[in-house]
Design an enzyme around this catalytic site. Structure first.
Site, PDB file in Angstrom:
ATOM      1  N   THR A 133       0.819  -1.217   0.000  1.00 20.86           N
ATOM      2  CA  THR A 133       0.000   0.000   0.000  1.00 20.86           C
ATOM      3  C   THR A 133       0.852   1.267   0.000  1.00 20.86           C
ATOM      4  O   THR A 133       1.985   1.255   0.500  1.00 20.86           O
ATOM      5  CB  THR A 133      -0.902  -0.002   1.256  1.00 20.86           C
ATOM      6  OG1 THR A 133      -1.570   1.243   1.357  1.00 20.86           O
ATOM      7  CG2 THR A 133      -0.094  -0.214   2.527  1.00 20.86           C
ATOM      8  N   ASP A 134       0.268   2.361  -0.484  1.00 16.86           N
ATOM      9  CA  ASP A 134       0.973   3.656  -0.421  1.00 16.86           C
ATOM     10  C   ASP A 134       1.041   4.199   1.015  1.00 16.86           C
ATOM     11  O   ASP A 134       1.807   5.119   1.294  1.00 16.86           O
ATOM     12  CB  ASP A 134       0.309   4.680  -1.342  1.00 16.86           C
ATOM     13  CG  ASP A 134      -1.144   4.986  -1.007  1.00 16.86           C
ATOM     14  OD1 ASP A 134      -1.706   4.349  -0.089  1.00 16.86           O
ATOM     15  OD2 ASP A 134      -1.735   5.871  -1.671  1.00 16.86           O
ATOM     16  N   GLU A 135       0.248   3.610   1.929  1.00 16.22           N
ATOM     17  CA  GLU A 135       0.212   4.151   3.300  1.00 16.22           C
ATOM     18  C   GLU A 135       1.541   3.974   4.022  1.00 16.22           C
ATOM     19  O   GLU A 135       1.783   4.620   5.039  1.00 16.22           O
ATOM     20  CB  GLU A 135      -0.918   3.503   4.105  1.00 16.22           C
ATOM     21  CG  GLU A 135      -2.263   3.708   3.448  1.00 16.22           C
ATOM     22  CD  GLU A 135      -3.447   3.537   4.388  1.00 16.22           C
ATOM     23  OE1 GLU A 135      -3.259   3.418   5.600  1.00 16.22           O
ATOM     24  OE2 GLU A 135      -4.582   3.542   3.874  1.00 16.22           O
ATOM     25  N   TYR A 158      -2.073  -0.320  10.913  1.00 15.20           N
ATOM     26  CA  TYR A 158      -2.173  -1.017   9.622  1.00 15.20           C
ATOM     27  C   TYR A 158      -0.940  -0.741   8.769  1.00 15.20           C
ATOM     28  O   TYR A 158      -0.278  -1.676   8.286  1.00 15.20           O
ATOM     29  CB  TYR A 158      -3.444  -0.588   8.874  1.00 15.20           C
ATOM     30  CG  TYR A 158      -3.440  -0.938   7.399  1.00 15.20           C
ATOM     31  CD1 TYR A 158      -3.507  -2.267   6.978  1.00 15.20           C
ATOM     32  CD2 TYR A 158      -3.347   0.056   6.413  1.00 15.20           C
ATOM     33  CE1 TYR A 158      -3.484  -2.596   5.623  1.00 15.20           C
ATOM     34  CE2 TYR A 158      -3.331  -0.262   5.064  1.00 15.20           C
ATOM     35  CZ  TYR A 158      -3.401  -1.589   4.673  1.00 15.20           C
ATOM     36  OH  TYR A 158      -3.372  -1.908   3.327  1.00 15.20           O
ATOM     37  N   LYS A 162       2.073  -3.220   7.352  1.00 13.93           N
ATOM     38  CA  LYS A 162       2.383  -3.410   5.928  1.00 13.93           C
ATOM     39  C   LYS A 162       3.837  -2.999   5.646  1.00 13.93           C
ATOM     40  O   LYS A 162       4.538  -3.668   4.881  1.00 13.93           O
ATOM     41  CB  LYS A 162       1.424  -2.601   5.037  1.00 13.93           C
ATOM     42  CG  LYS A 162      -0.014  -3.096   5.014  1.00 13.93           C
ATOM     43  CD  LYS A 162      -0.203  -4.484   4.419  1.00 13.93           C
ATOM     44  CE  LYS A 162       0.035  -4.562   2.929  1.00 13.93           C
ATOM     45  NZ  LYS A 162      -0.348  -5.889   2.370  1.00 13.93           N
TER      46      LYS A 162
HETATM   47  P1  NAD Z   1      -9.674  -7.328   1.870  1.00 14.03           P
HETATM   48  O1  NAD Z   1      -9.717  -7.074   3.344  1.00 14.03           O
HETATM   49  O2  NAD Z   1     -10.871  -7.060   1.039  1.00 14.03           O
HETATM   50  O3  NAD Z   1      -9.264  -8.861   1.607  1.00 14.03           O
HETATM   51  C1  NAD Z   1      -8.267  -9.520   2.339  1.00 14.03           C
HETATM   52  C2  NAD Z   1      -8.419 -11.006   2.086  1.00 14.03           C
HETATM   53  O4  NAD Z   1      -7.383 -11.682   2.832  1.00 14.03           O
HETATM   54  C3  NAD Z   1      -9.759 -11.594   2.547  1.00 14.03           C
HETATM   55  O5  NAD Z   1     -10.282 -12.448   1.557  1.00 14.03           O
HETATM   56  C4  NAD Z   1      -9.398 -12.376   3.798  1.00 14.03           C
HETATM   57  O6  NAD Z   1     -10.242 -13.495   4.032  1.00 14.03           O
HETATM   58  C5  NAD Z   1      -7.975 -12.804   3.492  1.00 14.03           C
HETATM   59  N1  NAD Z   1      -7.207 -13.076   4.711  1.00 14.03           N
HETATM   60  C6  NAD Z   1      -7.107 -12.280   5.811  1.00 14.03           C
HETATM   61  N2  NAD Z   1      -6.356 -12.891   6.749  1.00 14.03           N
HETATM   62  C7  NAD Z   1      -5.960 -14.080   6.220  1.00 14.03           C
HETATM   63  C8  NAD Z   1      -5.154 -15.139   6.704  1.00 14.03           C
HETATM   64  N3  NAD Z   1      -4.638 -15.111   7.938  1.00 14.03           N
HETATM   65  N4  NAD Z   1      -4.926 -16.200   5.894  1.00 14.03           N
HETATM   66  C9  NAD Z   1      -5.472 -16.248   4.652  1.00 14.03           C
HETATM   67  N5  NAD Z   1      -6.253 -15.276   4.154  1.00 14.03           N
HETATM   68  C10 NAD Z   1      -6.502 -14.202   4.923  1.00 14.03           C
HETATM   69  O7  NAD Z   1      -8.415  -6.521   1.364  1.00 14.03           O
HETATM   70  P2  NAD Z   1      -8.174  -5.750  -0.022  1.00 14.03           P
HETATM   71  O8  NAD Z   1      -8.667  -4.380   0.105  1.00 14.03           O
HETATM   72  O9  NAD Z   1      -8.622  -6.600  -1.145  1.00 14.03           O
HETATM   73  O10 NAD Z   1      -6.571  -5.687  -0.011  1.00 14.03           O
HETATM   74  C11 NAD Z   1      -5.803  -6.765  -0.518  1.00 14.03           C
HETATM   75  C12 NAD Z   1      -4.330  -6.425  -0.378  1.00 14.03           C
HETATM   76  O11 NAD Z   1      -4.037  -5.239  -1.100  1.00 14.03           O
HETATM   77  C13 NAD Z   1      -3.885  -6.174   1.071  1.00 14.03           C
HETATM   78  O12 NAD Z   1      -2.608  -6.715   1.223  1.00 14.03           O
HETATM   79  C14 NAD Z   1      -3.861  -4.657   1.174  1.00 14.03           C
HETATM   80  O13 NAD Z   1      -2.927  -4.248   2.137  1.00 14.03           O
HETATM   81  C15 NAD Z   1      -3.453  -4.275  -0.232  1.00 14.03           C
HETATM   82  N6  NAD Z   1      -3.916  -2.948  -0.687  1.00 14.03           N
HETATM   83  C16 NAD Z   1      -5.232  -2.590  -0.582  1.00 14.03           C
HETATM   84  C17 NAD Z   1      -5.657  -1.359  -1.089  1.00 14.03           C
HETATM   85  C18 NAD Z   1      -7.100  -0.914  -1.041  1.00 14.03           C
HETATM   86  O14 NAD Z   1      -7.409   0.201  -1.417  1.00 14.03           O
HETATM   87  N7  NAD Z   1      -8.033  -1.756  -0.617  1.00 14.03           N
HETATM   88  C19 NAD Z   1      -4.718  -0.501  -1.687  1.00 14.03           C
HETATM   89  C20 NAD Z   1      -3.384  -0.892  -1.754  1.00 14.03           C
HETATM   90  C21 NAD Z   1      -3.001  -2.126  -1.265  1.00 14.03           C
HETATM   91  O1  DAU Z   2      -4.164   3.998   0.353  1.00  7.90           O
HETATM   92  C1  DAU Z   2      -4.393   2.620   0.251  1.00  7.90           C
HETATM   93  C2  DAU Z   2      -5.239   2.168   1.412  1.00  7.90           C
HETATM   94  O2  DAU Z   2      -6.550   2.673   1.181  1.00  7.90           O
HETATM   95  C3  DAU Z   2      -5.271   0.649   1.582  1.00  7.90           C
HETATM   96  O3  DAU Z   2      -3.970   0.186   1.895  1.00  7.90           O
HETATM   97  C4  DAU Z   2      -6.235   0.250   2.689  1.00  7.90           C
HETATM   98  O4  DAU Z   2      -6.309  -1.171   2.760  1.00  7.90           O
HETATM   99  C5  DAU Z   2      -7.590   0.817   2.366  1.00  7.90           C
HETATM  100  O5  DAU Z   2      -8.492   0.532   3.427  1.00  7.90           O
HETATM  101  C6  DAU Z   2      -7.522   2.338   2.131  1.00  7.90           C
HETATM  102  O6  DAU Z   2      -7.255   3.040   3.392  1.00  7.90           O
HETATM  103  P1  DAU Z   2      -8.027   4.388   3.780  1.00  7.90           P
HETATM  104  O7  DAU Z   2      -7.967   4.549   5.235  1.00  7.90           O
HETATM  105  O8  DAU Z   2      -7.566   5.530   2.938  1.00  7.90           O
HETATM  106  O9  DAU Z   2      -9.527   3.989   3.269  1.00  7.90           O
HETATM  107  P2  DAU Z   2     -10.976   4.199   3.925  1.00  7.90           P
HETATM  108  O10 DAU Z   2     -11.960   3.800   2.876  1.00  7.90           O
HETATM  109  O11 DAU Z   2     -11.082   3.568   5.247  1.00  7.90           O
HETATM  110  O12 DAU Z   2     -11.043   5.757   4.124  1.00  7.90           O
HETATM  111  C7  DAU Z   2     -10.899   6.663   3.046  1.00  7.90           C
HETATM  112  C8  DAU Z   2     -10.991   8.074   3.600  1.00  7.90           C
HETATM  113  O13 DAU Z   2     -12.331   8.302   4.071  1.00  7.90           O
HETATM  114  C9  DAU Z   2     -10.102   8.319   4.801  1.00  7.90           C
HETATM  115  O14 DAU Z   2      -9.625   9.657   4.760  1.00  7.90           O
HETATM  116  C10 DAU Z   2     -11.029   8.139   5.996  1.00  7.90           C
HETATM  117  C11 DAU Z   2     -12.364   8.633   5.465  1.00  7.90           C
HETATM  118  N1  DAU Z   2     -13.560   7.979   6.048  1.00  7.90           N
HETATM  119  C12 DAU Z   2     -13.615   6.620   6.042  1.00  7.90           C
HETATM  120  C13 DAU Z   2     -14.694   5.946   6.591  1.00  7.90           C
HETATM  121  C14 DAU Z   2     -14.741   4.428   6.603  1.00  7.90           C
HETATM  122  C15 DAU Z   2     -14.610   8.732   6.533  1.00  7.90           C
HETATM  123  O15 DAU Z   2     -14.576   9.984   6.507  1.00  7.90           O
HETATM  124  N2  DAU Z   2     -15.683   8.088   7.069  1.00  7.90           N
HETATM  125  C16 DAU Z   2     -15.775   6.719   7.132  1.00  7.90           C
HETATM  126  O16 DAU Z   2     -16.787   6.184   7.645  1.00  7.90           O
END
Ligand code: NAD
Ligand code: DAU
Length: 352
Positions: A133-135, A158, A162
């Protein structure tokens, strides 16, 4: 010739399911194994359309179980891993950091250990791809972009977990010569995202006329990418990324939360046939997220120039497609928001 055997972890989750679908459809000659624990975020309904394909198999299992992972590598003889399994929600990491250490750090090191043990005679021919992730780069001010050389400065449990997993992946390349590649992506959006994240949570709340909980002043900025574009980036990085390299992935698409929320409200009003402005009335400013990162924005020049990847979809089109999907898939949304979701929602939002 033996088939390329690919392990995808976390393939039942949001991004993982799009990656599995892309690979299963694009590579009929691969043997693709999806390993997922099916936590609250994992859902096999995300993969209904490909579950019977001959090049696909699902295995339920936990990456934090080191013996299980070693045995899996011993019996399956994988040629490559794309590792997405993780705990992924920042708010949950604030309430329960240890779960993030166990899954994101220990789980990743279990996979690295198994890869090393079973690939040691053939290291350069195998590939370990860690999706991150970019975080990990922390928070930006009003200007600037994260590049691959931006120093790590994670600020939430988180992102700290990561960042730690990224460091372990690089350490296994440096120390043991494992063929690794990494990518760090910005915020994804699209179908199948669990409604704890901003966009699907707000779609669900608008649908049910519930308040829209905007954290703090709502002026936090994220760089949004259509999830299928992340999947195509993962495809090119897995196949063409240089050993040991990191690629930043992003949409060149920054939005302040409040502006994005207004676009979402307008789109929902149109799609639901409601009076313009009715969804915006649900906006409710609530207590801020602890340690909330102000701004993320990715410089995706390297992956564009080196591997030819670029996002395909404009944001307004992506939001319309996302809303259409959630409205057309009521059953999916009802399933994932029943039971444990209600409890999570009360814990997370009732005291804000
Ligand atoms: P998600 O939470 O939707 O999915 C995570 C998956 O991992 C689920 O299917 C869960 O069952 C599985 N999992 C969790 N713990 C496990 C374990 N112990 N063993 C096996 N499986 C397990 O997450 P996502 O948003 O699809 O993110 C996927 C990946 O991409 C993560 O590594 C996250 O850090 C990264 N990522 C997410 C975002 C985003 O915007 N969502 C952006 C950049 C990177
Ligand atoms: O940048 C990549 C990341 O983006 C991933 O690595 C994470 O897995 C993914 O969850 C996401 O993180 P964020 O914290 O940016 O996403 P989230 O959707 O939780 O929140 C987006 C923005 O919205 C953040 O500034 C918090 C705000 N927010 C979020 C929720 C859930 C609200 O204002 N209200 C809310 O209820």
């Amino acid at each position: 010739m033996a088939k390329h055997k690919l392990l995808i972890t976390g393939g039942a989750g949001f991004i993982g399911s799009h990656v599995v679908r892309l690979f299963v459809n694009a590579y009929p000659d691969y043997d693709i194994v999806n390993l997922d624990k099916l936590t609250y975020a994992g859902n096999l309904e995300n993969l209904k359309d490909i579950e019977n394909k001959p090049n696909y198999r699902f295995i339920k299992g936990d990456i934090t179980d080191g013996d299980f992972i070693q045995n899996l590598f011993a019996s399956e003889h994988f040629d490559g891993v794309i590792h997405l399994a993780a705990e992924s929600h920042v708010d949950r990491s604030i309430s329960n950091p240890l779960a993030f250490v166990v899954t994101n750090v220990v789980g990743t090191v279990n996979l690295l250990n198994a890869a090393l043990a079973h690939w040691k005679d053939d290291l350069s021919q195998k590939r370990f791809y860690h999706v991150s992730t970019d975080e990990v780069y922390g928070s930006l001010g009003d200007t600037g972009l994260f590049t691959e050389t931006t120093p790590y400065d994670p600020k939430s449990p988180y992102s700290a977990s990561k960042a730690s997993s990224d460091h372990f992946v690089r350490a296994y390349h440096n120390t043991y010569g494992l063929n690794v590649v990494l990518s760090n992506c910005s915020n994804n959006y699209g179908p199948h995202q669990f409604p704890e994240k901003l966009i699907p949570l707000f779609i669900n709340n608008i649908k049910h006329n519930k308040p829209l909980p905007v954290y703090g002043d709502g002026k936090y900025t994220r760089d949004w990418l259509w999830v299928e574009d992340h999947a195509t980036a993962i495809d090119v990085v897995y196949h063409k990324g240089r050993i040991g390299e990191t690629y930043n992935v992003g949409g060149f698409n920054e939005w302040q939360n409040i502006d994005l929320i207004k676009v979402l409200c307008k789109t929902m009003d149109e799609k639901l046939g409601r009076e313009t402005g009715s969804s915006e009335k649900l906006i409710t400013y609530v207590k801020d997220r602890a340690g909330h990162d102000r701004r993320y924005a990715i410089d995706a020049t390297k992956i564009n120039q080196e591997l030819g990847w670029a996002p395909s979809l404009q944001f307004e089109e992506g939001i319309a497609k996302t809303v259409d999907w959630y409205l057309a898939n009521e059953e999916w949304l009802d399933h994932v928001t029943s039971g444990a979701y209600q409890q999570y929602y009360e814990q997370q939002y009732d005291q804000r």
